[in-house]
Design an enzyme around this catalytic site. Structure first.
Site, PDB file in Angstrom:
ATOM      1  N   PRO A 147       0.791  -1.224   0.000  1.00 10.48           N
ATOM      2  CA  PRO A 147       0.000   0.000   0.000  1.00 10.48           C
ATOM      3  C   PRO A 147       0.822   1.273   0.000  1.00 10.48           C
ATOM      4  O   PRO A 147       1.859   1.353   0.679  1.00 10.48           O
ATOM      5  CB  PRO A 147      -0.791  -0.092   1.318  1.00 10.48           C
ATOM      6  CG  PRO A 147      -0.834  -1.526   1.641  1.00 10.48           C
ATOM      7  CD  PRO A 147       0.417  -2.141   1.079  1.00 10.48           C
ATOM      8  N   ARG A 166       5.012  11.082  -2.270  1.00 11.11           N
ATOM      9  CA  ARG A 166       4.744  10.712  -0.876  1.00 11.11           C
ATOM     10  C   ARG A 166       5.978  10.969  -0.003  1.00 11.11           C
ATOM     11  O   ARG A 166       7.000  10.306  -0.184  1.00 11.11           O
ATOM     12  CB  ARG A 166       4.411   9.220  -0.846  1.00 11.11           C
ATOM     13  CG  ARG A 166       4.168   8.672   0.527  1.00 11.11           C
ATOM     14  CD  ARG A 166       4.056   7.150   0.486  1.00 11.11           C
ATOM     15  NE  ARG A 166       3.856   6.663   1.824  1.00 11.11           N
ATOM     16  CZ  ARG A 166       4.132   5.443   2.224  1.00 11.11           C
ATOM     17  NH1 ARG A 166       4.618   4.556   1.367  1.00 11.11           N
ATOM     18  NH2 ARG A 166       3.931   5.097   3.465  1.00 11.11           N
ATOM     19  N   TYR A 223      11.131   9.082   1.593  1.00 13.99           N
ATOM     20  CA  TYR A 223      11.166   8.026   0.571  1.00 13.99           C
ATOM     21  C   TYR A 223      11.853   8.441  -0.723  1.00 13.99           C
ATOM     22  O   TYR A 223      12.013   7.605  -1.622  1.00 13.99           O
ATOM     23  CB  TYR A 223       9.736   7.557   0.275  1.00 13.99           C
ATOM     24  CG  TYR A 223       9.052   6.969   1.493  1.00 13.99           C
ATOM     25  CD1 TYR A 223       9.561   5.826   2.115  1.00 13.99           C
ATOM     26  CD2 TYR A 223       7.915   7.565   2.043  1.00 13.99           C
ATOM     27  CE1 TYR A 223       8.954   5.297   3.242  1.00 13.99           C
ATOM     28  CE2 TYR A 223       7.298   7.041   3.170  1.00 13.99           C
ATOM     29  CZ  TYR A 223       7.825   5.906   3.764  1.00 13.99           C
ATOM     30  OH  TYR A 223       7.221   5.373   4.885  1.00 13.99           O
ATOM     31  N   ASN A 282       8.401  -5.310  -0.784  1.00 15.78           N
ATOM     32  CA  ASN A 282       8.256  -4.138   0.068  1.00 15.78           C
ATOM     33  C   ASN A 282       6.765  -4.059   0.388  1.00 15.78           C
ATOM     34  O   ASN A 282       5.973  -3.609  -0.439  1.00 15.78           O
ATOM     35  CB  ASN A 282       8.738  -2.862  -0.615  1.00 15.78           C
ATOM     36  CG  ASN A 282       8.659  -1.667   0.329  1.00 15.78           C
ATOM     37  OD1 ASN A 282       8.012  -1.740   1.373  1.00 15.78           O
ATOM     38  ND2 ASN A 282       9.313  -0.577  -0.039  1.00 15.78           N
ATOM     39  N   HIS A 326       4.139  -4.488   9.096  1.00 17.24           N
ATOM     40  CA  HIS A 326       4.150  -4.411  10.552  1.00 17.24           C
ATOM     41  C   HIS A 326       3.003  -5.172  11.218  1.00 17.24           C
ATOM     42  O   HIS A 326       2.987  -5.309  12.433  1.00 17.24           O
ATOM     43  CB  HIS A 326       4.154  -2.937  10.982  1.00 17.24           C
ATOM     44  CG  HIS A 326       5.182  -2.137  10.243  1.00 17.24           C
ATOM     45  ND1 HIS A 326       6.533  -2.437  10.299  1.00 17.24           N
ATOM     46  CD2 HIS A 326       5.071  -1.095   9.361  1.00 17.24           C
ATOM     47  CE1 HIS A 326       7.201  -1.597   9.516  1.00 17.24           C
ATOM     48  NE2 HIS A 326       6.342  -0.774   8.929  1.00 17.24           N
ATOM     49  N   ASP A 380       1.920 -15.639   6.602  1.00 14.19           N
ATOM     50  CA  ASP A 380       1.526 -17.037   6.395  1.00 14.19           C
ATOM     51  C   ASP A 380       1.632 -17.438   4.925  1.00 14.19           C
ATOM     52  O   ASP A 380       2.053 -18.562   4.618  1.00 14.19           O
ATOM     53  CB  ASP A 380       0.103 -17.271   6.900  1.00 14.19           C
ATOM     54  CG  ASP A 380       0.026 -17.335   8.419  1.00 14.19           C
ATOM     55  OD1 ASP A 380       1.088 -17.295   9.077  1.00 14.19           O
ATOM     56  OD2 ASP A 380      -1.096 -17.425   8.954  1.00 14.19           O
ATOM     57  N   GLU A 408      13.063  -9.223   1.984  1.00 14.46           N
ATOM     58  CA  GLU A 408      12.269  -8.095   2.500  1.00 14.46           C
ATOM     59  C   GLU A 408      12.998  -6.800   2.151  1.00 14.46           C
ATOM     60  O   GLU A 408      14.218  -6.700   2.323  1.00 14.46           O
ATOM     61  CB  GLU A 408      12.156  -8.231   4.019  1.00 14.46           C
ATOM     62  CG  GLU A 408      11.433  -7.070   4.661  1.00 14.46           C
ATOM     63  CD  GLU A 408      11.470  -7.119   6.194  1.00 14.46           C
ATOM     64  OE1 GLU A 408      12.291  -7.879   6.773  1.00 14.46           O
ATOM     65  OE2 GLU A 408      10.687  -6.367   6.804  1.00 14.46           O
ATOM     66  N   SER A 422      13.177   3.153   3.520  1.00 16.29           N
ATOM     67  CA  SER A 422      13.636   3.745   4.779  1.00 16.29           C
ATOM     68  C   SER A 422      14.099   2.610   5.701  1.00 16.29           C
ATOM     69  O   SER A 422      14.030   1.435   5.327  1.00 16.29           O
ATOM     70  CB  SER A 422      12.489   4.525   5.431  1.00 16.29           C
ATOM     71  OG  SER A 422      11.461   3.637   5.840  1.00 16.29           O
ATOM     72  N   ARG A 482       6.677   0.784  13.864  1.00 15.48           N
ATOM     73  CA  ARG A 482       7.308   0.230  12.656  1.00 15.48           C
ATOM     74  C   ARG A 482       8.431  -0.755  12.991  1.00 15.48           C
ATOM     75  O   ARG A 482       9.053  -1.322  12.106  1.00 15.48           O
ATOM     76  CB  ARG A 482       7.900   1.352  11.795  1.00 15.48           C
ATOM     77  CG  ARG A 482       6.869   2.284  11.203  1.00 15.48           C
ATOM     78  CD  ARG A 482       7.551   3.293  10.270  1.00 15.48           C
ATOM     79  NE  ARG A 482       6.744   4.471  10.105  1.00 15.48           N
ATOM     80  CZ  ARG A 482       5.814   4.639   9.149  1.00 15.48           C
ATOM     81  NH1 ARG A 482       5.595   3.700   8.256  1.00 15.48           N
ATOM     82  NH2 ARG A 482       5.116   5.756   9.087  1.00 15.48           N
TER      83      ARG A 482
HETATM   84  C1  DQA Z   1       8.328   1.251   3.909  1.00 10.19           C
HETATM   85  C2  DQA Z   1       8.359   1.430   5.427  1.00 10.19           C
HETATM   86  C3  DQA Z   1       6.986   1.185   6.036  1.00 10.19           C
HETATM   87  O1  DQA Z   1       7.033   1.391   7.446  1.00 10.19           O
HETATM   88  C4  DQA Z   1       5.991   2.154   5.456  1.00 10.19           C
HETATM   89  O2  DQA Z   1       4.704   1.913   5.985  1.00 10.19           O
HETATM   90  C5  DQA Z   1       5.972   2.134   3.973  1.00 10.19           C
HETATM   91  C6  DQA Z   1       7.247   2.099   3.262  1.00 10.19           C
HETATM   92  C7  DQA Z   1       9.671   1.629   3.247  1.00 10.19           C
HETATM   93  O3  DQA Z   1       9.869   1.285   2.091  1.00 10.19           O
HETATM   94  O4  DQA Z   1      10.497   2.305   3.878  1.00 10.19           O
HETATM   95  O5  DQA Z   1       4.927   2.223   3.330  1.00 10.19           O
HETATM   96  O6  DQA Z   1       8.086  -0.117   3.631  1.00 10.19           O
END
Ligand code: DQA
Length: 150
Positions: free
Chosen positions: A12, A20, A25, A76, A82, A89, A100, A104, A113
């Site tokens: 999302p 954003r 980011y 991502n 979180h 699952d 993963e 950030s 987070r």
């Molecule tokens: C994120 C970090 C997450 O905490 C955040 O909700 C995002 C972006 C990142 O790429 O740093 O949507 O996954």
């Protein structure tokens, strides 16, 4: 023979990258990151598929469809990282390496987070590297696939 495929999953709000919170980011769009990831994968003999969704179930479906078909998943998951135990699952029953990825470093941000439910099912995590993390995650995915073949 068909080239092996890496599936890049974006959760999302990542469709809004560029607009954003650029101070967190960066100013690159999601398509900038996808095309850097695709170039790196193709250089190394892999194809890249990308799915972005703002809906948890779509991402679960994409993971199910990757089983026994896709060599590795780079994910991502955005904020779903979180708390989405359904993504956890689904990834648990996926048969290839899971990487993963975050732009950030969530562990250095707000306390909510700090938990990642993806981390326990991930082969490796890349965080806090901005856009460079996309190509790094692809490299890790491909090395994991190639080591698996050895
Ligand atoms: C994120 C970090 C997450 O905490 C955040 O909700 C995002 C972006 C990142 O790429 O740093 O949507 O996954």
């Amino acid at each position: 023979m068909a080239r092996p495929v890496i599936l890049l999953l974006s959760g999302p709000n990542l469709n809004l990258l560029g607009d954003r919170e650029p101070e967190i980011y960066g100013t690159e769009t999601l398509m900038d990151h996808v095309s850097a990831a695709r170039d790196r994968a193709q250089e190394k003999g892999f194809d890249l598929e990308h799915v972005q969704s703002n809906h948890e179930g779509d991402l679960v479906d994409a993971i199910h469809a990757a089983r026994k078909r896709v060599a590795s998943i780079v994910i991502n998951a955005g904020a779903l990282t979180h708390y989405s135990w359904s993504l956890h699952d689904a990834l648990s029953v996926y048969d290839g390496p899971v990487i993963e990825l975050h732009l950030s470093d969530p562990k250095n941000r707000e306390p909510w987070r700090h938990l990642s439910v993806i981390e326990p099912v991930a082969f490796s995590s890349v965080s806090g590297k901005g856009g460079a993390g996309y190509t790094e995650a692809i490299d890790i995915a491909i090395n994991a696939c190639n080591d698996g073949d050895a």
